[in-house]
Design a protein around this motif. Structure first.
Motif, PDB file in Angstrom:
ATOM      1  N   GLY A 111      -3.758   3.507  -2.670  1.00  0.00           N
ATOM      2  CA  GLY A 111      -3.917   2.090  -2.957  1.00  0.00           C
ATOM      3  C   GLY A 111      -2.586   1.368  -3.108  1.00  0.00           C
ATOM      4  O   GLY A 111      -1.550   1.833  -2.631  1.00  0.00           O
ATOM      5  N   THR A 112      -2.598   0.232  -3.767  1.00  0.00           N
ATOM      6  CA  THR A 112      -1.410  -0.609  -3.898  1.00  0.00           C
ATOM      7  C   THR A 112      -0.932  -0.665  -5.344  1.00  0.00           C
ATOM      8  O   THR A 112      -1.675  -0.368  -6.274  1.00  0.00           O
ATOM      9  CB  THR A 112      -1.705  -2.046  -3.427  1.00  0.00           C
ATOM     10  N   VAL A 117      -4.353  10.584   2.530  1.00  0.00           N
ATOM     11  CA  VAL A 117      -4.987  11.773   3.079  1.00  0.00           C
ATOM     12  C   VAL A 117      -5.946  11.350   4.187  1.00  0.00           C
ATOM     13  O   VAL A 117      -6.338  10.186   4.273  1.00  0.00           O
ATOM     14  CB  VAL A 117      -5.742  12.563   1.991  1.00  0.00           C
ATOM     15  N   TYR A 118      -6.327  12.305   5.033  1.00  0.00           N
ATOM     16  CA  TYR A 118      -7.193  11.940   6.158  1.00  0.00           C
ATOM     17  C   TYR A 118      -8.027  13.130   6.595  1.00  0.00           C
ATOM     18  O   TYR A 118      -7.746  14.274   6.253  1.00  0.00           O
ATOM     19  CB  TYR A 118      -6.357  11.428   7.337  1.00  0.00           C
ATOM     20  N   ASP A 119      -9.032  12.826   7.385  1.00  0.00           N
ATOM     21  CA  ASP A 119      -9.791  13.863   8.078  1.00  0.00           C
ATOM     22  C   ASP A 119     -10.543  13.191   9.220  1.00  0.00           C
ATOM     23  O   ASP A 119     -10.668  11.964   9.255  1.00  0.00           O
ATOM     24  CB  ASP A 119     -10.768  14.584   7.149  1.00  0.00           C
ATOM     25  N   SER A 120     -11.013  13.993  10.154  1.00  0.00           N
ATOM     26  CA  SER A 120     -11.772  13.490  11.299  1.00  0.00           C
ATOM     27  C   SER A 120     -13.058  14.271  11.444  1.00  0.00           C
ATOM     28  O   SER A 120     -13.087  15.490  11.195  1.00  0.00           O
ATOM     29  CB  SER A 120     -10.952  13.614  12.593  1.00  0.00           C
ATOM     30  N   THR A 121     -14.110  13.595  11.853  1.00  0.00           N
ATOM     31  CA  THR A 121     -15.405  14.226  12.081  1.00  0.00           C
ATOM     32  C   THR A 121     -15.782  14.064  13.549  1.00  0.00           C
ATOM     33  O   THR A 121     -15.746  12.945  14.078  1.00  0.00           O
ATOM     34  CB  THR A 121     -16.493  13.590  11.198  1.00  0.00           C
ATOM     35  N   ALA A 122     -16.125  15.166  14.200  1.00  0.00           N
ATOM     36  CA  ALA A 122     -16.503  15.109  15.608  1.00  0.00           C
ATOM     37  C   ALA A 122     -17.847  14.417  15.783  1.00  0.00           C
ATOM     38  O   ALA A 122     -18.718  14.461  14.906  1.00  0.00           O
ATOM     39  CB  ALA A 122     -16.566  16.514  16.197  1.00  0.00           C
ATOM     40  N   ASP A 131       0.840  -1.196   0.000  1.00  0.00           N
ATOM     41  CA  ASP A 131       0.000   0.000   0.000  1.00  0.00           C
ATOM     42  C   ASP A 131       0.877   1.249   0.000  1.00  0.00           C
ATOM     43  O   ASP A 131       1.837   1.354   0.764  1.00  0.00           O
ATOM     44  CB  ASP A 131      -0.912  -0.001   1.229  1.00  0.00           C
ATOM     45  N   ARG A 132       0.537   2.208  -0.842  1.00  0.00           N
ATOM     46  CA  ARG A 132       1.340   3.420  -0.955  1.00  0.00           C
ATOM     47  C   ARG A 132       1.270   4.291   0.299  1.00  0.00           C
ATOM     48  O   ARG A 132       2.193   5.064   0.574  1.00  0.00           O
ATOM     49  CB  ARG A 132       0.913   4.224  -2.191  1.00  0.00           C
ATOM     50  N   GLY A 133       0.205   4.155   1.071  1.00  0.00           N
ATOM     51  CA  GLY A 133       0.157   4.863   2.336  1.00  0.00           C
ATOM     52  C   GLY A 133       1.236   4.371   3.278  1.00  0.00           C
ATOM     53  O   GLY A 133       1.863   5.146   4.001  1.00  0.00           O
ATOM     54  N   PHE A 134       1.491   3.056   3.268  1.00  0.00           N
ATOM     55  CA  PHE A 134       2.520   2.446   4.101  1.00  0.00           C
ATOM     56  C   PHE A 134       3.915   2.753   3.567  1.00  0.00           C
ATOM     57  O   PHE A 134       4.831   3.084   4.321  1.00  0.00           O
ATOM     58  CB  PHE A 134       2.294   0.931   4.158  1.00  0.00           C
ATOM     59  N   LEU A 135       4.094   2.683   2.251  1.00  0.00           N
ATOM     60  CA  LEU A 135       5.419   2.834   1.657  1.00  0.00           C
ATOM     61  C   LEU A 135       5.865   4.286   1.491  1.00  0.00           C
ATOM     62  O   LEU A 135       7.047   4.604   1.619  1.00  0.00           O
ATOM     63  CB  LEU A 135       5.452   2.149   0.280  1.00  0.00           C
ATOM     64  N   GLY A 151      -6.047   2.306  -7.089  1.00  0.00           N
ATOM     65  CA  GLY A 151      -7.275   3.010  -6.713  1.00  0.00           C
ATOM     66  C   GLY A 151      -7.220   3.650  -5.350  1.00  0.00           C
ATOM     67  O   GLY A 151      -6.832   4.803  -5.215  1.00  0.00           O
ATOM     68  N   ALA A 152      -7.552   2.903  -4.311  1.00  0.00           N
ATOM     69  CA  ALA A 152      -7.535   3.483  -2.967  1.00  0.00           C
ATOM     70  C   ALA A 152      -7.725   2.421  -1.902  1.00  0.00           C
ATOM     71  O   ALA A 152      -8.324   1.370  -2.143  1.00  0.00           O
ATOM     72  CB  ALA A 152      -8.625   4.549  -2.825  1.00  0.00           C
ATOM     73  N   THR A 153      -7.202   2.711  -0.714  1.00  0.00           N
ATOM     74  CA  THR A 153      -7.502   1.942   0.492  1.00  0.00           C
ATOM     75  C   THR A 153      -8.220   2.886   1.439  1.00  0.00           C
ATOM     76  O   THR A 153      -7.695   3.955   1.769  1.00  0.00           O
ATOM     77  CB  THR A 153      -6.212   1.417   1.157  1.00  0.00           C
ATOM     78  N   VAL A 154      -9.416   2.530   1.851  1.00  0.00           N
ATOM     79  CA  VAL A 154     -10.219   3.383   2.724  1.00  0.00           C
ATOM     80  C   VAL A 154     -10.302   2.739   4.104  1.00  0.00           C
ATOM     81  O   VAL A 154     -10.767   1.604   4.257  1.00  0.00           O
ATOM     82  CB  VAL A 154     -11.635   3.588   2.154  1.00  0.00           C
TER      83      VAL A 154
END
Length: 287
Positions: free
Chosen positions: A96-97, A32-37, A23-27, A110-113
């Motif tokens: 994604g990978t 990207v990220y966000d948080s919702t209260a 996964d490209r997030g790991f490598l 594509g993506a990892t969610v």
């Protein structure tokens, strides 16, 4: 992190959820990220957070498009499955990978969610009540700081070094000698009933809490100046606070060991926090 997490369409125990080593997030930290209260079990300002993460994906040329209906559904399910009352839902999307580790991302799949829930703790509440101590660090982040990416190594270093030195967090200062923001928050000072916070010109993340506080302050008859402010100004200020989705509005009581006035949360800061809590209860946006 609570027990049940969301990963690519499935709900799993956090100890059983796995992400590919490709996964490209790991490598690469290519995510990207966000948080919702969450307040009283309801999502707050969901639209803003969905738009933020979608905008970041678009700016960074992600192929994957997240449908709003799917996005809000797994947020709601995480609240339900984890019985979250007051806390947040964190969501991270990687590119994604791909078969080989390659700086060229055009062949990513594509993506990892991934998403998980968090419940506010007693230590969070104490921090808000007592105020926090801040140190000042040089801002050495990459330049696209208006996007919430997982390029967070410098922020984690600054926060950890601050803790080792006996502080709660750091505010960062740019090459011009002006404060940008905290490691995971927007920075504010108050001088003679005027709120001063960095303008959202692309050099900081324009947090939803920041935007809401600006509106509430104006409604209370306070003046708001959106501009850079200097180190000298923070040592002359009457009050100071940080805003974030996790802690909402947190008083700052000292900088580099020097107290802000009497070293206790200020009256305007406390009033803004109360008004913001009332605003959130009234305008819960889970729909």
């Amino acid at each position: 992190m609570l027990a049940i997490v969301y990963l690519n369409g499935a709900y799993k125990n956090k100890n059983e959820a796995t992400i590919s080593v490709s996964d490209r997030g790991f490598l690469f930290g290519d995510s990207v990220y966000d948080s919702t209260a969450v307040i009283d079990g309801k999502l707050i300002d969901f639209d803003k957070h969905f738009n933020n993460i979608s905008h970041a994906m678009e700016e960074l040329h992600y192929v994957k498009k997240i449908k709003k209906e799917e996005f809000i559904e797994f947020h709601r399910q995480l609240i339900k499955k984890n019985k979250i009352v007051n806390g947040l839902v964190y969501c991270q999307v990687s590119r994604g990978t791909q078969e080989f580790r390659d700086f060229n991302f055009t062949k990513a799949d594509g993506a990892t969610v991934f998403a998980f829930g968090y419940e506010q703790t007693k230590s969070d509440q104490k921090e808000i009540a007592d105020g926090i101590k801040i140190c000042i660090k040089d801002d050495l982040r990459w330049k696209m700081t208006s996007l919430k990416t997982n390029q967070l190594l410098y922020q984690t270093l600054a926060r950890s070094e601050s803790a080792t030195m006996g502080y709660d967090d750091a505010w960062m200062i740019d090459e011009q000698g002006c404060i940008t923001e905290g490691t995971s928050s927007n920075a504010w000072i108050i001088i003679k009933n005027t709120l001063i916070t960095r303008d959202a010109s692309g050099s900081i993340y324009n947090g939803s809490t920041k935007q809401n506080i600006e509106k509430i302050a104006v409604n209370l008859g306070l003046k708001v100046e959106s501009r850079p402010f200097t180190l000298d100004e923070i040592f002359q200020c009457d009050e100071a606070f940080s805003t974030s989705i996790k802690h909402l509005l947190t008083p700052v009581i000292s900088f580099n060991g020097v107290d802000v006035k009497n070293g206790r949360p200020g009256k305007i800061t406390s009033k803004l926090r109360e008004e913001y809590k009332n605003y959130l209860v009234k305008y819960k946006s889970d729909r």
